[in-house]
Design a protein around this motif. Structure first.
Motif, PDB file in Angstrom:
ATOM      1  N   SER A  17       0.822  -1.215   0.000  1.00 53.23           N
ATOM      2  CA  SER A  17       0.000   0.000   0.000  1.00 53.23           C
ATOM      3  C   SER A  17       0.850   1.257   0.000  1.00 53.23           C
ATOM      4  O   SER A  17       0.385   2.331  -0.359  1.00 53.23           O
ATOM      5  CB  SER A  17      -0.937   0.008   1.217  1.00 53.23           C
ATOM      6  N   ASP A  22       0.846   2.928  -6.283  1.00 55.67           N
ATOM      7  CA  ASP A  22      -0.500   2.775  -5.722  1.00 55.67           C
ATOM      8  C   ASP A  22      -0.978   4.081  -5.109  1.00 55.67           C
ATOM      9  O   ASP A  22      -2.137   4.478  -5.279  1.00 55.67           O
ATOM     10  CB  ASP A  22      -0.500   1.664  -4.662  1.00 55.67           C
ATOM     11  N   LYS A  23      -0.099   4.742  -4.374  1.00 51.89           N
ATOM     12  CA  LYS A  23      -0.460   6.015  -3.760  1.00 51.89           C
ATOM     13  C   LYS A  23      -0.776   7.070  -4.813  1.00 51.89           C
ATOM     14  O   LYS A  23      -1.655   7.914  -4.642  1.00 51.89           O
ATOM     15  CB  LYS A  23       0.671   6.509  -2.846  1.00 51.89           C
ATOM     16  N   LYS A  25      -2.154   6.552  -7.636  1.00 52.69           N
ATOM     17  CA  LYS A  25      -3.521   6.295  -8.103  1.00 52.69           C
ATOM     18  C   LYS A  25      -4.545   6.827  -7.102  1.00 52.69           C
ATOM     19  O   LYS A  25      -5.592   7.356  -7.475  1.00 52.69           O
ATOM     20  CB  LYS A  25      -3.728   4.803  -8.328  1.00 52.69           C
ATOM     21  N   ASP A  26      -4.227   6.689  -5.819  1.00 55.24           N
ATOM     22  CA  ASP A  26      -5.140   7.168  -4.777  1.00 55.24           C
ATOM     23  C   ASP A  26      -5.242   8.694  -4.767  1.00 55.24           C
ATOM     24  O   ASP A  26      -6.251   9.249  -4.326  1.00 55.24           O
ATOM     25  CB  ASP A  26      -4.667   6.701  -3.390  1.00 55.24           C
ATOM     26  N   PHE A  27      -4.194   9.355  -5.221  1.00 52.71           N
ATOM     27  CA  PHE A  27      -4.147  10.820  -5.164  1.00 52.71           C
ATOM     28  C   PHE A  27      -3.931  11.416  -6.558  1.00 52.71           C
ATOM     29  O   PHE A  27      -3.132  12.320  -6.740  1.00 52.71           O
ATOM     30  CB  PHE A  27      -3.037  11.276  -4.220  1.00 52.71           C
ATOM     31  N   GLN A  28      -4.669  10.875  -7.518  1.00 50.49           N
ATOM     32  CA  GLN A  28      -4.602  11.462  -8.853  1.00 50.49           C
ATOM     33  C   GLN A  28      -5.178  12.873  -8.830  1.00 50.49           C
ATOM     34  O   GLN A  28      -6.189  13.137  -8.176  1.00 50.49           O
ATOM     35  CB  GLN A  28      -5.367  10.606  -9.858  1.00 50.49           C
ATOM     36  N   LYS A  51      -6.771  16.894   1.654  1.00 46.83           N
ATOM     37  CA  LYS A  51      -6.731  15.429   1.567  1.00 46.83           C
ATOM     38  C   LYS A  51      -5.303  14.920   1.755  1.00 46.83           C
ATOM     39  O   LYS A  51      -5.068  13.944   2.487  1.00 46.83           O
ATOM     40  CB  LYS A  51      -7.292  14.989   0.210  1.00 46.83           C
ATOM     41  N   GLU A  55      -3.540  12.642   5.105  1.00 41.60           N
ATOM     42  CA  GLU A  55      -2.868  11.352   4.876  1.00 41.60           C
ATOM     43  C   GLU A  55      -1.388  11.395   5.233  1.00 41.60           C
ATOM     44  O   GLU A  55      -0.829  10.404   5.714  1.00 41.60           O
ATOM     45  CB  GLU A  55      -3.034  10.952   3.408  1.00 41.60           C
ATOM     46  N   ARG A 118       2.324  16.126  -4.053  1.00 41.47           N
ATOM     47  CA  ARG A 118       1.860  14.737  -4.035  1.00 41.47           C
ATOM     48  C   ARG A 118       3.036  13.780  -4.194  1.00 41.47           C
ATOM     49  O   ARG A 118       3.168  12.806  -3.439  1.00 41.47           O
ATOM     50  CB  ARG A 118       0.843  14.553  -5.166  1.00 41.47           C
TER      51      ARG A 118
END
Length: 580
Positions: A17, A22-23, A25-28, A51, A55, A118
């Motif tokens: 994770s 992967d991150k 994709k979560d924060f596009q 956001k 995180e 990001r």
């Protein structure tokens, strides 16, 4: 055994994770999901940063002050240590302050900085050890809320964007000294809170066409001055150019031409204190504007800005200690200097040569006007040497006083001094002090409105030494402080962006008392009879100036101004200089 296996699986899942992909994709970002064609709204920008902050403990979002829009400014900080106390940060690390959306139609920096934060948070890119980032996500909130798709006539994307003027229709990149807006006053708070070593303001250019996506507009190094200016000119700027060239992102100095072509040569833009980098320079901050090219695709402009920001972080990481030492030395030097430069002009004896990548251009008949128009031909790129005039010389200097005294009745400018952490005291009793006093000798005034003002220019003063009676409560402002450059640029009336030139003292330009000619005729005759020297000057002026000789009112007015009846307040600049 089963528990061990389950624990291993949980740890493996946790590790997966944390995979940057992967991150990511979560924060596009909105920019990414639009395939680089669009920029987010103000609300979407702030929501994305919040956001991220929820995180990642390395990111902090806080609101500071007001803007004309009614919304507060935000300050988003990235510090891998998770510490957001700038008093502590300034002692241990360097700070880069990034300003975005001063012109919200020029949104490249807004998206590039979101991507940067990001990618730093998810560790997709290298974590800086000694550099902290502070960002104003969108400075011109009012302009960002005024969203449209047409006002940037020359610009290639994004699909929708904000407007240049703020909620009061001010251009905020002309407001840093006069501070007519709440935005500018809050910016001062943020700037002095963060005390940045490096300042970057992201823009999109207008003007000529050429091959580059990126141009840079560093603050003018002669105006920055001393070793700090030399470092900017000979080390920081070339380092940025070389670093970007190595990753195939060529950059050139801001192409300062309009309705002309670059190959004829051009000069460096002079960023006076009204502009962001001119203002930040007053505190010896290394400033630059990024100017991407309006005609390049939006996605390319954003990514170019993104890589430029990374390279500026690398340079600050490498030279951080040196930058701090040079800044500290500059603060000391300015306090010790005897004079301060107020005006510069291009030094034609020193120029640089750019290996410039442009496009051939022709003058052809216009289908619209039938007259000649400029037309660039992208099928005919060229690389050739171009003269770049990036050295300035001083044309007017002022002796630095030990202090300024401002009578308490002129309190209008004091909130601006307060906003910029200027230290002062008030006189404890009525006191006679020997000072240098200015009379406004000459000035010109702009005929058309400019940013809410009719500014003056070409101001000239005539100084005299006088003993002046000051009163209890008058403001005494020593120049022996960090804000010395701010004081000199605002309180010296001949300075380009002085408070005088921005109309803060216009009431002294109007006479409040006059004379009736039929009454003053007898007074004037007596004045000439009793003062032979004055009569000689009067007669000589009539001999030399025909218009004066034929204008009876001008003659009486001249004599009135030489008499005891002429009011002392007219053209008397109400800021006094205590000499060293």
């Amino acid at each position: 055994m089963k528990n061990t296996i389950w624990l291993f699986c949980i740890l493996l899942l946790a590790a997966c994770s944390e995979n940057p992909e992967d991150k990511e994709k979560d924060f596009q970002t909105f920019f990414e999901t639009s395939n680089g064609l669009e920029t987010p709204t103000y609300q979407e920008v702030i929501s994305f940063y919040i956001k991220l902050a929820k995180e990642f403990p390395e990111i902090n979002v806080r609101t500071i002050g007001e803007t004309d829009s009614g919304f507060p400014l935000h300050l988003v900080t990235y510090n891998p240590d998770g510490d957001f106390n700038f008093k502590k940060i300034n002692k241990e690390k360097n700070v880069i302050l990034i300003n975005n959306g001063i012109h919200p139609g020029e949104s490249d920096g807004i998206d590039a900085t979101i991507l940067l934060y990001r990618d730093l948070a998810i560790k997709k890119i290298k974590t800086p050890k000694n550099t902290v980032l502070a960002t104003i996500p969108i400075y011109n909130i009012g302009g960002a809320l005024n969203r449209n798709s047409n006002s940037r006539t020359n610009q290639n994307g994004p699909k929708n964007y904000g407007f240049r003027g703020n909620a009061q229709n001010y251009d905020l990149n002309r407001d840093f000294i006069k501070s007519d807006t709440k935005n500018a006053k809050t910016f001062a708070t943020i700037f002095h809170l963060t005390n940045p070593d490096v300042f970057i303001d992201n823009h999109v250019s207008n003007g000529a066409d050429y091959q580059y996506t990126l141009t840079h507009l560093f603050t003018q190094h002669n105006k920055l001055g001393g070793k700090l200016g030399n470092y900017l000119h000979t080390e920081m700027m070339p380092s940025l150019e070389t670093a970007l060239e190595k990753i195939n992102w060529d950059i050139t100095p801001y192409v300062n031409v309009f309705n002309s072509t670059p190959e004829k040569g051009f000069s460096q833009f002079m960023d006076y204190p009204r502009y962001s980098t001119g203002y930040t320079t007053l505190w010896n901050t290394l400033g630059m504007m990024v100017e991407t090219h309006m005609l390049k695709p939006y996605k390319k402009r954003v990514m170019g800005t993104y890589y430029l920001l990374q390279k500026m972080i690398d340079i600050t990481e490498r030279d951080g200690q040196k930058i701090k030492e040079l800044r500290n030395e500059a603060f000391v030097t300015h306090k010790l200097n005897e004079t301060y430069p107020l005006h510069f002009t291009i030094d034609t004896t020193q120029t640089s040569i750019l290996n410039f990548k442009g496009y051939e251009a022709d003058r052809i008949p216009s289908e619209v006007t039938g007259l000649q128009r400029l037309k660039y031909d992208k099928t005919r790129p060229f690389t050739r040497e171009v003269i770049y005039k990036n050295h300035m010389k001083v044309t007017n200097s002022v002796t630095i006083p030990s202090a300024y005294i401002i009578p308490k009745g002129w309190h209008k400018i004091m909130p601006l001094l307060n906003a910029n952490n200027i230290e002062y005291k008030t006189l404890e009793k009525d006191t006679i002090i020997k000072v240098e006093s200015y009379k406004i000798e000459n000035y010109q005034t702009r005929k058309n409105a400019y940013e809410g003002h009719y500014p003056h220019n070409n101001t000239k003063v005539s100084p005299t030494i006088e003993n002046i009676q000051f009163r209890k409560g008058d403001f005494y402002i020593s120049t022996n402080q960090r804000g010395i450059r701010y004081l000199l640029e605002t309180l010296e009336p001949e300075a380009i962006d002085s408070f005088f030139n921005w109309n803060f003292f216009d009431t002294i330009l109007q006479q409040k008392e006059g004379f009736s000619p039929y009454v003053f005729e007898d007074v004037a005759a007596k004045l000439l009879k009793n003062n032979p020297v004055l009569k000689a000057d009067f007669d000589q002026l009539k001999t030399e100036d025909e218009n004066f000789a034929n204008n009876w009112y001008a003659q009486l007015d001249w004599l009135h101004k030489k008499s005891e009846h002429y009011e002392k307040a007219h053209l008397q600049y109400p800021v006094y200089r205590v000499l060293k």
